[in-house]
Design an enzyme around this catalytic site. Sequence first.
Site, PDB file in Angstrom:
ATOM      1  N   ASN A 177       0.867  -1.178   0.000  1.00 38.62           N
ATOM      2  CA  ASN A 177       0.000   0.000   0.000  1.00 38.62           C
ATOM      3  C   ASN A 177       0.906   1.231   0.000  1.00 38.62           C
ATOM      4  O   ASN A 177       1.525   1.543   1.004  1.00 38.62           O
ATOM      5  CB  ASN A 177      -0.887  -0.040   1.265  1.00 38.62           C
ATOM      6  CG  ASN A 177      -1.700   1.222   1.441  1.00 38.62           C
ATOM      7  OD1 ASN A 177      -1.806   2.053   0.533  1.00 38.62           O
ATOM      8  ND2 ASN A 177      -2.285   1.377   2.623  1.00 38.62           N
ATOM      9  N   TRP A 178       0.970   1.885  -1.148  1.00 35.45           N
ATOM     10  CA  TRP A 178       1.904   3.024  -1.274  1.00 35.45           C
ATOM     11  C   TRP A 178       1.334   4.305  -0.676  1.00 35.45           C
ATOM     12  O   TRP A 178       2.027   5.314  -0.606  1.00 35.45           O
ATOM     13  CB  TRP A 178       2.259   3.259  -2.751  1.00 35.45           C
ATOM     14  CG  TRP A 178       2.968   2.107  -3.412  1.00 35.45           C
ATOM     15  CD1 TRP A 178       3.322   0.904  -2.828  1.00 35.45           C
ATOM     16  CD2 TRP A 178       3.411   2.035  -4.767  1.00 35.45           C
ATOM     17  NE1 TRP A 178       3.950   0.104  -3.748  1.00 35.45           N
ATOM     18  CE2 TRP A 178       4.014   0.765  -4.948  1.00 35.45           C
ATOM     19  CE3 TRP A 178       3.347   2.906  -5.854  1.00 35.45           C
ATOM     20  CZ2 TRP A 178       4.556   0.364  -6.170  1.00 35.45           C
ATOM     21  CZ3 TRP A 178       3.886   2.517  -7.071  1.00 35.45           C
ATOM     22  CH2 TRP A 178       4.483   1.255  -7.218  1.00 35.45           C
ATOM     23  N   LYS A 179       0.078   4.270  -0.323  1.00 36.64           N
ATOM     24  CA  LYS A 179      -0.583   5.441   0.277  1.00 36.64           C
ATOM     25  C   LYS A 179      -0.385   6.681  -0.626  1.00 36.64           C
ATOM     26  O   LYS A 179      -0.331   6.541  -1.836  1.00 36.64           O
ATOM     27  CB  LYS A 179      -0.087   5.669   1.704  1.00 36.64           C
ATOM     28  CG  LYS A 179      -0.174   4.396   2.550  1.00 36.64           C
ATOM     29  CD  LYS A 179       0.029   4.646   4.005  1.00 36.64           C
ATOM     30  CE  LYS A 179       0.001   3.314   4.746  1.00 36.64           C
ATOM     31  NZ  LYS A 179       0.060   3.445   6.180  1.00 36.64           N
ATOM     32  N   HIS A 210      -9.358   0.978   5.027  1.00 35.38           N
ATOM     33  CA  HIS A 210      -8.073   1.101   5.722  1.00 35.38           C
ATOM     34  C   HIS A 210      -8.286   1.968   6.976  1.00 35.38           C
ATOM     35  O   HIS A 210      -9.104   2.889   6.964  1.00 35.38           O
ATOM     36  CB  HIS A 210      -7.032   1.733   4.794  1.00 35.38           C
ATOM     37  CG  HIS A 210      -5.649   1.676   5.363  1.00 35.38           C
ATOM     38  ND1 HIS A 210      -5.188   2.595   6.280  1.00 35.38           N
ATOM     39  CD2 HIS A 210      -4.642   0.791   5.173  1.00 35.38           C
ATOM     40  CE1 HIS A 210      -3.947   2.275   6.615  1.00 35.38           C
ATOM     41  NE2 HIS A 210      -3.588   1.188   5.959  1.00 35.38           N
ATOM     42  N   GLU A 247      -6.722   4.332   8.155  1.00 38.99           N
ATOM     43  CA  GLU A 247      -6.562   5.778   7.933  1.00 38.99           C
ATOM     44  C   GLU A 247      -7.848   6.373   7.379  1.00 38.99           C
ATOM     45  O   GLU A 247      -8.231   7.490   7.714  1.00 38.99           O
ATOM     46  CB  GLU A 247      -5.364   6.032   7.002  1.00 38.99           C
ATOM     47  CG  GLU A 247      -4.058   5.793   7.739  1.00 38.99           C
ATOM     48  CD  GLU A 247      -2.906   5.339   6.869  1.00 38.99           C
ATOM     49  OE1 GLU A 247      -2.992   5.459   5.633  1.00 38.99           O
ATOM     50  OE2 GLU A 247      -1.918   4.840   7.439  1.00 38.99           O
ATOM     51  N   GLU A 280      -5.176  -5.431  10.605  1.00 39.90           N
ATOM     52  CA  GLU A 280      -4.146  -4.421  10.851  1.00 39.90           C
ATOM     53  C   GLU A 280      -4.408  -3.748  12.194  1.00 39.90           C
ATOM     54  O   GLU A 280      -5.218  -2.817  12.273  1.00 39.90           O
ATOM     55  CB  GLU A 280      -4.176  -3.358   9.751  1.00 39.90           C
ATOM     56  CG  GLU A 280      -3.914  -3.902   8.370  1.00 39.90           C
ATOM     57  CD  GLU A 280      -3.336  -2.841   7.465  1.00 39.90           C
ATOM     58  OE1 GLU A 280      -2.245  -3.073   6.933  1.00 39.90           O
ATOM     59  OE2 GLU A 280      -3.944  -1.766   7.321  1.00 39.90           O
ATOM     60  N   GLY A 314       2.720   1.738  10.868  1.00 33.16           N
ATOM     61  CA  GLY A 314       3.661   2.847  10.727  1.00 33.16           C
ATOM     62  C   GLY A 314       4.369   3.216  12.022  1.00 33.16           C
ATOM     63  O   GLY A 314       4.998   4.266  12.118  1.00 33.16           O
ATOM     64  N   SER A 368       3.708  -2.690  10.304  1.00 37.37           N
ATOM     65  CA  SER A 368       5.173  -2.723  10.445  1.00 37.37           C
ATOM     66  C   SER A 368       5.779  -4.065  10.038  1.00 37.37           C
ATOM     67  O   SER A 368       6.702  -4.566  10.689  1.00 37.37           O
ATOM     68  CB  SER A 368       5.589  -2.343  11.874  1.00 37.37           C
ATOM     69  OG  SER A 368       5.156  -1.032  12.163  1.00 37.37           O
ATOM     70  N   GLY A 378       2.929  -1.294   4.325  1.00 41.30           N
ATOM     71  CA  GLY A 378       2.947   0.140   4.035  1.00 41.30           C
ATOM     72  C   GLY A 378       4.368   0.609   3.770  1.00 41.30           C
ATOM     73  O   GLY A 378       4.907   0.483   2.669  1.00 41.30           O
ATOM     74  N   GLY A 379       5.000   1.120   4.808  1.00 43.62           N
ATOM     75  CA  GLY A 379       6.320   1.742   4.674  1.00 43.62           C
ATOM     76  C   GLY A 379       7.346   0.913   3.920  1.00 43.62           C
ATOM     77  O   GLY A 379       8.043   1.426   3.035  1.00 43.62           O
TER      78      GLY A 379
HETATM   79  C1  PEP Z   1      -0.612  -0.045   6.300  1.00 41.44           C
HETATM   80  O1  PEP Z   1      -0.772   1.150   6.322  1.00 41.44           O
HETATM   81  O2  PEP Z   1      -1.448  -0.773   5.742  1.00 41.44           O
HETATM   82  C2  PEP Z   1       0.570  -0.591   6.947  1.00 41.44           C
HETATM   83  C3  PEP Z   1       0.548  -1.840   7.326  1.00 41.44           C
HETATM   84  O3  PEP Z   1       1.629   0.264   7.143  1.00 41.44           O
HETATM   85  P1  PEP Z   1       3.082  -0.113   7.741  1.00 41.44           P
HETATM   86  O4  PEP Z   1       3.531  -1.372   7.071  1.00 41.44           O
HETATM   87  O5  PEP Z   1       3.934   1.057   7.407  1.00 41.44           O
HETATM   88  O6  PEP Z   1       2.895  -0.310   9.218  1.00 41.44           O
END
Ligand code: PEP
Length: 255
Positions: free
Chosen positions: A12-14, A99, A101, A171, A177, A217, A238-239
């Site tokens: 997920n590049w957001k 998600h 967010e 999640e 994050g 993470s 994500g990251g």
């Molecule tokens: C996400 O936003 O879906 C996510 C899992 O982010 P991260 O891997 O950065 O925790």
Amino acid sequence: MNKERRLIIAGNWKMNKTVAEALSLVEDLTRAVASVKEVDIVVCPPFTALESVSRAILESKNIKLGAQNMSENHFGAFTGEICAGMLKEFSVRYVILGHSERRQFQKESDALIARKAAAAHAASLKPIVCVGETLAEREGGQMEQVLETQVRGSLAGLTKEQMVETVIAYEPVWAIGTGKTATTQQAQDAHAFIRAQLAKMFDEATARKVRIQYGGSVKPNNAQELMSQPDVDGALVGGAALESRSFADIIKNSV
Ligand code: PEP
């Protein structure tokens, strides 16, 4: 790794990556994972990069395209929205829905997410429906109640056939994050709990077929242990998906 269900690992590049940056990332990734056959790999760029990334992975056998959100509506006067049919124009196969967010900043409700999931299926897009508790909810002993409410509400109205074509991403909000990963046992317990809810809502056979990703993470050094859990069927990243090397290493360490 011998898994009951085929692994699915999505990035997920957001709200990151210009078109040029997206192309550079996906071209490097395509090379890095060219030999991986055991995993469904999905990249979810921002809407603005979907067309370019779609062209770039045209020849790729193992990377599929996902979007990060879509409208519950199919067309019309919904300024700023994008519908499933528009995503299909770029050969999008998956769409992340609900998600944390979006639940937090856009106040998306379980009922809205369920309507979006229905709209996605109507267009033959596979939804990746996100659920997860906050730290306060976990510490307050409400994790199971929160997950049950989100699972029942966000998947309400799906048929068994649609459910099997739906991916769930567990999640925990406190792990997104933050660098804090759920322990493998915490992840497994939550995934098993979610699967038990699916068995109650649908039936045992359906629940056994649904893929449940872990997100929060995920990094190259914790992917293998997380994926070794029986009910963990992949990852939403994500990251670490913003760099081809770390995303490719997560994928390779998971198989
Ligand atoms: C996400 O936003 O879906 C996510 C899992 O982010 P991260 O891997 O950065 O925790």
